[in-house]
Design an enzyme around this catalytic site. Structure first.
Site, PDB file in Angstrom:
ATOM      1  N   GLU A 127       1.037  -1.210   0.347  1.00  0.00           N
ATOM      2  CA  GLU A 127      -0.285   0.014   0.336  1.00  0.00           C
ATOM      3  C   GLU A 127       0.712   1.099  -0.121  1.00  0.00           C
ATOM      4  O   GLU A 127       0.712   2.054  -0.475  1.00  0.00           O
ATOM      5  CB  GLU A 127      -1.054   0.054   1.348  1.00  0.00           C
ATOM      6  CG  GLU A 127      -1.786   1.372   1.530  1.00  0.00           C
ATOM      7  CD  GLU A 127      -3.106   1.327   0.689  1.00  0.00           C
ATOM      8  OE1 GLU A 127      -2.942   2.092  -0.393  1.00  0.00           O
ATOM      9  OE2 GLU A 127      -3.453   0.018   0.307  1.00  0.00           O
ATOM     10  N   GLY A 145       6.495  10.789   3.614  1.00  0.00           N
ATOM     11  CA  GLY A 145       6.498  11.641   4.960  1.00  0.00           C
ATOM     12  C   GLY A 145       6.973  10.046   6.216  1.00  0.00           C
ATOM     13  O   GLY A 145       6.012   9.295   5.948  1.00  0.00           O
ATOM     14  N   LYS A 194       5.403   4.680  -9.959  1.00  0.00           N
ATOM     15  CA  LYS A 194       3.751   4.655  -8.782  1.00  0.00           C
ATOM     16  C   LYS A 194       2.897   4.730  -9.609  1.00  0.00           C
ATOM     17  O   LYS A 194       2.031   3.644 -10.052  1.00  0.00           O
ATOM     18  CB  LYS A 194       3.591   6.342  -8.422  1.00  0.00           C
ATOM     19  CG  LYS A 194       4.903   6.193  -7.320  1.00  0.00           C
ATOM     20  CD  LYS A 194       4.593   8.579  -6.483  1.00  0.00           C
ATOM     21  CE  LYS A 194       5.617   7.174  -5.564  1.00  0.00           C
ATOM     22  NZ  LYS A 194       5.911   8.815  -4.728  1.00  0.00           N
ATOM     23  N   GLY A 230       2.207   7.304  -0.472  1.00  0.00           N
ATOM     24  CA  GLY A 230       2.084   7.299   0.580  1.00  0.00           C
ATOM     25  C   GLY A 230       1.390   7.130   1.767  1.00  0.00           C
ATOM     26  O   GLY A 230       0.575   5.906   1.760  1.00  0.00           O
ATOM     27  N   GLU A 281      15.756  15.580  -2.729  1.00  0.00           N
ATOM     28  CA  GLU A 281      16.800  14.886  -2.760  1.00  0.00           C
ATOM     29  C   GLU A 281      18.149  16.010  -2.772  1.00  0.00           C
ATOM     30  O   GLU A 281      17.932  16.471  -4.560  1.00  0.00           O
ATOM     31  CB  GLU A 281      17.384  13.963  -3.138  1.00  0.00           C
ATOM     32  CG  GLU A 281      16.034  12.580  -2.910  1.00  0.00           C
ATOM     33  CD  GLU A 281      15.957  11.850  -1.631  1.00  0.00           C
ATOM     34  OE1 GLU A 281      17.460  12.068  -0.534  1.00  0.00           O
ATOM     35  OE2 GLU A 281      15.159  11.442  -0.852  1.00  0.00           O
ATOM     36  N   VAL A 293       2.825   3.557  -3.912  1.00  0.00           N
ATOM     37  CA  VAL A 293       1.792   5.007  -3.785  1.00  0.00           C
ATOM     38  C   VAL A 293       1.357   5.124  -2.662  1.00  0.00           C
ATOM     39  O   VAL A 293       0.476   5.651  -2.194  1.00  0.00           O
ATOM     40  CB  VAL A 293       1.398   4.431  -4.740  1.00  0.00           C
ATOM     41  CG1 VAL A 293       0.865   5.400  -5.913  1.00  0.00           C
ATOM     42  CG2 VAL A 293       1.729   3.304  -6.105  1.00  0.00           C
TER      43      VAL A 293
END
Length: 429
Positions: A131, A303, A207, A136, A192, A134
């Protein structure tokens, strides 16, 4: 009633791994009530046991050897949050073959090797859940596989990369240029040090490959996708889009219409579209199905805790399956092998920004060439002057992409054309 204790192995304890550990620890009572089992992390794989972690973990359960987790017969569920393909692929496959259910948030691994992994889980009668790969913390994989399973899904379209959404939002709100906002995103930790995967669209492509495979019940490879990033989006494009009543978003778009259309690219969205209102680092996925109509899933797309939330949800599902001896009940849903359309055969409306010399007849020459290739115009913006040239913005009606490309090949050769500065698809609502 005494609940069964299910032991868990955690591969990785970085940002996401530490979030998973916190949730399993802090919400243990609630999780036990919901799953029917007491879930206990028995071992945690780390690169260096002496390295300080983002969460307090008993050193006795830390290990630097994957085999310590794989060979522990008490461990029934393994959570993989180390990322990348190697050694994650090896660890996941060996875990499944060892009779352990696996939970993963690894979008690249699943996009590239999901078919092999799901086949292995099916062969060995265990679960593989993903889950968190894709969106978060947004629930989307399970709804597509279960809650919306009665639908024929015709479209899945979403903002699935928070970094690029943050950049485009700031460019829109603050009239800043791309490089300025990218630098700020890196300072805030949203991007990044090497942002290539995000800004060039590869993260979103992984995704989309996962989403499209499930939504359209057909194996989709990353190689099937048309991918464009946002590095060519300028403040001029943002301003012109706003004047025309649009916002620019990086969209992952999948459509099932006599063949699959699969693409990641910047898109002009009407300001009234629900996805146009999704800003900053948030994600949203818009679904169209024959029974449900339209639905949108919105929330934090990354996150520590949101991603950890999705992973723990999968852990609870896997634990329930162990308790009720129902492992392997949700197999791979790619029942067909649908044709993927060539990009040149797809149809869309387009925004074109050209730099042209301010000479009589130039617009007529352009529209004549477009017309010869079956491209008609909906609107034209021409104003201002820059370095001896005039910016010319055109928005087409729906056109076959191959026809537009043929016309632009001819237009680029006109003496009065300095350059075709940008080409962006327009999504209707």
């Amino acid at each position: 009633m005494n609940k069964k204790e299910i032991k868990v192995g955690l591969l990785g304890c970085g940002t996401v791994g530490s979030g998973v550990y916190k949730i399993l620890r802090d919400n243990s009572k609630s999780i036990a009530n919901k799953s029917g089992a007491n879930l206990k992390v028995k071992k945690v794989l780390v690169r260096d046991k002496e390295e300080k972690l983002a969460v307090k973990v008993d050193k006795d359960i830390l290990t630097e050897r994957f085999e310590d987790i794989l060979e522990d017969e008490d461990i029934e569920i393994i959570i993989e949050v180390i990322g990348g393909v190697n050694p994650a692929k090896e660890f996941v496959l060996r875990s499944l073959k060892g009779g352990k259910s696996v939970i993963s948030a690894n979008k690249e691994l699943i996009a590239k090797y999901g078919e092999e992994i799901l086949a292995t889980a099916d062969e060995y009668g265990v679960d593989f859940y993903f889950e968190a790969s894709v969106g978060g913390g947004i629930p989307i994989i399970s709804p597509l596989k279960e809650d919306l399973a009665g639908n024929r899904i015709t479209k899945v379209m979403g903002i699935v990369n928070g970094t690029t959404n943050y950049i485009l939002t700031k460019m829109d709100r603050e009239r800043a240029d791309f490089n300025q906002v990218l630098k700020k995103a890196q300072e805030l930790g949203y991007a990044e040090a090497d942002p290539t995967s995000d800004i060039e669209g590869y993260d979103a492509a992984y995704k989309l490959a996962i989403l499209a495979s499930i939504a359209f019940e057909s194996r989709v490879s990353v190689e099937d996708l048309h991918i464009e990033g946002i590095t060519n989006i300028s403040q001029d494009d943002i301003s012109h889009a706003k004047e025309l009543g649009y916002k620019i978003k990086l969209l992952a778009v999948g459509k099932d219409n006599d063949g699959l259309e699969l693409r990641v690219h910047p898109t002009l969205l009407p300001v009234e579209h629900p996805l146009a209102k999704v800003d900053d680092v948030f994600n949203a996925i818009f679904i169209e199905g024959d029974a449900i109509g339209e639905a949108m899933f919105y929330g934090p797309g990354a996150g520590q805790m949101p991603t950890g939330s999705a992973i723990v949800g999968d852990v609870i599902a896997a634990a329930r399956n162990i308790i009720f001896d129902a492992q392997g009940r949700i197999p791979c849903t790619c029942f067909e092998q649908k044709n993927v359309k060539e990009q040149a055969d797809t149809q869309s409306r387009f925004y074109l920004r050209l730099e042209v010399l301010d000479n009589p007849g130039v617009l007529g020459d352009i529209t004549s060439l477009l017309g010869k290739h079956n491209v008609s115009l909906e609107s034209v913006i021409q104003k201002g002057r820059s370095n001896g040239s005039v910016p010319l913005v055109l928005v087409t009606h729906k056109v076959k992409e191959g026809d537009l490309n043929d016309a632009l090949d001819k237009i680029k050769k006109l003496d009065d054309i300095k350059k075709v500065a940008n080409i962006i698809r327009v999504e209707d609502y």
